[in-house]
Design a protein around this motif. Structure first.
Motif, mmCIF file in Angstrom:
data_model
loop_
_atom_site.group_PDB
_atom_site.id
_atom_site.type_symbol
_atom_site.label_atom_id
_atom_site.label_comp_id
_atom_site.label_asym_id
_atom_site.label_seq_id
_atom_site.Cartn_x
_atom_site.Cartn_y
_atom_site.Cartn_z
ATOM 1 N N SER A 95 41.343 46.260 41.598
ATOM 2 C CA SER A 95 41.830 45.912 40.269
ATOM 3 C C SER A 95 41.826 47.104 39.340
ATOM 4 O O SER A 95 42.683 47.248 38.488
ATOM 5 C CB SER A 95 40.970 44.792 39.676
ATOM 6 O OG SER A 95 39.632 45.207 39.553
ATOM 7 N N THR A 96 40.853 47.992 39.485
ATOM 8 C CA THR A 96 40.708 49.109 38.561
ATOM 9 C C THR A 96 40.107 50.289 39.291
ATOM 10 O O THR A 96 39.520 50.152 40.362
ATOM 11 C CB THR A 96 39.754 48.749 37.399
ATOM 12 O OG1 THR A 96 38.478 48.428 37.953
ATOM 13 C CG2 THR A 96 40.257 47.574 36.601
ATOM 14 N N ALA B 177 43.654 38.981 37.037
ATOM 15 C CA ALA B 177 43.405 40.417 37.113
ATOM 16 C C ALA B 177 44.257 41.045 38.217
ATOM 17 O O ALA B 177 44.820 42.137 38.048
ATOM 18 C CB ALA B 177 41.919 40.682 37.367
ATOM 19 N N GLU C 94 33.211 41.340 34.278
ATOM 20 C CA GLU C 94 32.642 42.658 34.562
ATOM 21 C C GLU C 94 32.535 42.890 36.068
ATOM 22 O O GLU C 94 32.766 44.003 36.559
ATOM 23 C CB GLU C 94 31.264 42.784 33.911
ATOM 24 C CG GLU C 94 30.677 44.179 34.053
ATOM 25 C CD GLU C 94 29.358 44.341 33.323
ATOM 26 O OE1 GLU C 94 28.792 45.446 33.395
ATOM 27 O OE2 GLU C 94 28.898 43.373 32.696
ATOM 28 N N GLU D 85 40.691 49.365 33.101
ATOM 29 C CA GLU D 85 39.307 49.206 33.542
ATOM 30 C C GLU D 85 38.575 48.086 32.808
ATOM 31 O O GLU D 85 37.416 47.793 33.110
ATOM 32 C CB GLU D 85 38.539 50.519 33.362
ATOM 33 C CG GLU D 85 38.265 50.925 31.917
ATOM 34 C CD GLU D 85 39.414 51.703 31.279
ATOM 35 O OE1 GLU D 85 39.181 52.334 30.227
ATOM 36 O OE2 GLU D 85 40.529 51.679 31.838
ATOM 37 N N THR E 279 34.466 52.559 37.538
ATOM 38 C CA THR E 279 34.017 52.729 36.162
ATOM 39 C C THR E 279 32.503 52.740 36.132
ATOM 40 O O THR E 279 31.839 52.322 37.069
ATOM 41 C CB THR E 279 34.513 51.574 35.272
ATOM 42 O OG1 THR E 279 34.032 50.346 35.814
ATOM 43 C CG2 THR E 279 36.030 51.532 35.221
ATOM 44 N N HIS F 164 47.201 43.828 37.534
ATOM 45 C CA HIS F 164 47.173 45.100 38.247
ATOM 46 C C HIS F 164 48.467 45.357 39.020
ATOM 47 O O HIS F 164 48.889 46.504 39.169
ATOM 48 C CB HIS F 164 45.979 45.114 39.204
ATOM 49 C CG HIS F 164 45.823 46.391 39.966
ATOM 50 N ND1 HIS F 164 45.611 47.605 39.355
ATOM 51 C CD2 HIS F 164 45.857 46.648 41.299
ATOM 52 C CE1 HIS F 164 45.524 48.553 40.269
ATOM 53 N NE2 HIS F 164 45.669 47.998 41.460
ATOM 54 N N LYS G 36 37.080 42.027 32.001
ATOM 55 C CA LYS G 36 36.282 41.645 30.835
ATOM 56 C C LYS G 36 37.141 40.936 29.797
ATOM 57 O O LYS G 36 36.720 39.946 29.190
ATOM 58 C CB LYS G 36 35.630 42.885 30.226
ATOM 59 C CG LYS G 36 34.710 43.643 31.177
ATOM 60 C CD LYS G 36 34.199 44.911 30.534
ATOM 61 C CE LYS G 36 33.413 45.764 31.525
ATOM 62 N NZ LYS G 36 34.246 46.305 32.621
ATOM 63 N N ARG H 289 40.292 44.943 32.165
ATOM 64 C CA ARG H 289 41.093 43.719 32.279
ATOM 65 C C ARG H 289 40.245 42.515 32.672
ATOM 66 O O ARG H 289 40.443 41.410 32.164
ATOM 67 C CB ARG H 289 42.221 43.939 33.289
ATOM 68 C CG ARG H 289 43.378 44.737 32.699
ATOM 69 C CD ARG H 289 44.399 45.110 33.736
ATOM 70 N NE ARG H 289 45.546 45.781 33.117
ATOM 71 C CZ ARG H 289 46.414 46.520 33.788
ATOM 72 N NH1 ARG H 289 46.268 46.684 35.095
ATOM 73 N NH2 ARG H 289 47.430 47.086 33.157
ATOM 74 N N ASP I 267 35.927 43.964 37.277
ATOM 75 C CA ASP I 267 36.232 45.343 36.898
ATOM 76 C C ASP I 267 35.451 46.347 37.741
ATOM 77 O O ASP I 267 35.917 47.449 38.005
ATOM 78 C CB ASP I 267 35.910 45.566 35.418
ATOM 79 C CG ASP I 267 36.954 44.952 34.497
ATOM 80 O OD1 ASP I 267 38.091 44.741 34.954
ATOM 81 O OD2 ASP I 267 36.634 44.670 33.330
#
Length: 421
Positions: free
Chosen positions: A203-204, A133, A74, A351, A207, A137, A355, A353, A77
């Motif tokens: 990475s994302t 991760a 988490e 979003e 979120t 990505h 986790k 990945r 992310d």
């Protein structure tokens, strides 16, 4: 259109350079980590603790990974990969430095060693999750398999290199010198990562903040994540857990020898053969997986090799049969895990990945923890033939778990032909 293609090619080349750097760091990190590992089981008399407490120290890093994997996922992310990767390397370096302090500490050295090993597991989890991760990505369906194989191979060959160097350093210069080399190497690799890994790759996207329970439930809404993680649990249970904890006992029980080597030397030689085969098969697989229509087909083949490997040990006792089984098991481990990890990158929402990787790692570490407990007791209580027959059934169960993934990939290919590489 040409300009867009040129930009895509430049982006692909930049991503590959970053992945090359990550692979080098992962190899060197495995080397630095491997230096410390063969020394720890021998420290009982040095720090004045019982064999049971030494086993707890050895397990401490895996315990911490099971506890913190999903939280680290988490974190990745939410904040991206670069920071957690660098902090993970730094925590590992400080933990190994803690090993040196524990040896020379006049009070509770065993407890200090346990704490250092526990923290080491947190750093290890951060390194694994952030590296993959990053890789997820920076890749897509067309090249993710080969890049996964490269990253895995780098780690696979780094660890045994460190094991060899650690054995030499401890023999000639003592335990503290080996730990100092490991800690210094990890500090150096931390600086390397800080200096060379760019900070403009997240990475994302941003979120919402999720609690750990909700985050895991959200990642598991895709049943494929659960299947991939369950297969990883069983593979780690059978290979990394039961087999690695019983191999030396098995060699000793059947009185297997070559060139005058005893049980320890033979088990070390055979483990080296298996690790080399695992790394080589992973590397070769990377040349083919992206051109295949499905990822999970390779995992089905790999698991079937695992069935044959454990049957060979359960039913035969010759050097040829044991060697053949090791070659099969090394290949099994190499070509079962990499396609599943690649598929995890394909099916995980961007979003989620981190986790998903955290869940995957929790299942694997849990299998690796439970495997030795079952393996040693089963081998002593039932004997090696029933134990390895059970492991053949475990590998069959992996095939049963993977088969629906294969069918899903085939069905998705028919409905979305553009998914073909």
């Amino acid at each position: 259109m040409s300009g867009k293609n040129d930009n895509t090619e430049i982006s692909r080349r930049r991503s590959d350079r970053i992945l090359l750097l990550l692979g080098i760091i992962l190899f060197l990190n495995g080397l630095g980590s491997g230096v410390a590992f063969p020394i720890i089981p021998l420290l009982g008399s040095v720090i004045g603790v019982s064999p049971f407490f030494i086993s707890m120290i050895i397990s401490a890093n895996r315990i911490s990974r099971v506890i913190f994997n999903t939280a680290i996922g988490e974190l990745v992310d939410r904040y991206g990969c670069r920071g957690p990767l660098i902090w993970g390397l730094l925590i590992k370096a400080l933990s190994v430095a803690g090993f040196i302090f524990s040896i020379w500490s006049p009070v509770i050295p065993g407890h200090l060693f346990f704490i250092s090993r526990f923290l080491y597991g947190i750093g290890s989890a951060m390194g694994f999750i952030t590296t993959y991760a990053f890789m997820f990505h920076l890749t897509d369906r067309s090249n993710r398999g080969s890049r996964t194989a490269y990253i895995r191979t780098a780690g696979l060959f780094g660890l045994p290199s460190g094991l060899f160097i650690g054995g030499l350093l401890s023999d000639y210069f003592g335990y503290s010198a080996a730990f100092a080399f490991s800690a210094g190497s990890l500090f150096l690799f931390t600086l390397l990562a800080y200096s060379l890994i760019p900070g403009d790759i997240d990475s994302t996207p941003e979120t919402e903040v999720l609690g750990p329970v909700r985050a895991v439930r959200l990642a598991l809404t895709d049943s494929r994540v659960l299947r991939i993680s369950s297969a990883n649990f069983l593979e780690w249970f059978a290979v990394q857990g039961v087999f690695l904890s019983t191999a030396a006992l098995f060699v000793e029980r059947i009185d297997l020898s070559l060139g005058g080597l005893g049980a320890e030397g033979m088990s070390g030689l055979l483990m080296g053969v298996m690790m080399f085969t695992k790394g080589l098969s992973t590397l070769i697989l990377g040349r083919f997986i992206d051109g295949a229509s499905t990822r999970s087909f390779f995992s089905l083949v790999g698991a079937s090799m695992g069935v044959l490997a454990f049957l060979s040990w359960a039913l035969f006792r010759s050097l040829a049969a044991v060697t053949l089984g090791l070659l099969l098991l090394g290949t099994c481990s190499g070509i079962t895990s990499s396609p599943l990890l690649t598929l995890l990158g394909d099916v995980s929402r961007p979003e989620l990945r981190g986790k998903s990787l955290g869940i995957y790692r929790v299942f694997g570490d849990a299998g690796g923890m439970l495997g030795p407990i079952f393996g040693v007791n089963a081998a002593e209580g039932m004997g090696f033939t029933p134990t390895y027959l059970i492991l053949a059934l475990v590998m069959t169960a992996i095939m049963a778990i993977i088969l629906p993934l294969y069918r899903r990939e085939r069905r998705d290919l028919l409905t979305n032909p553009q998914n073909r590489s």
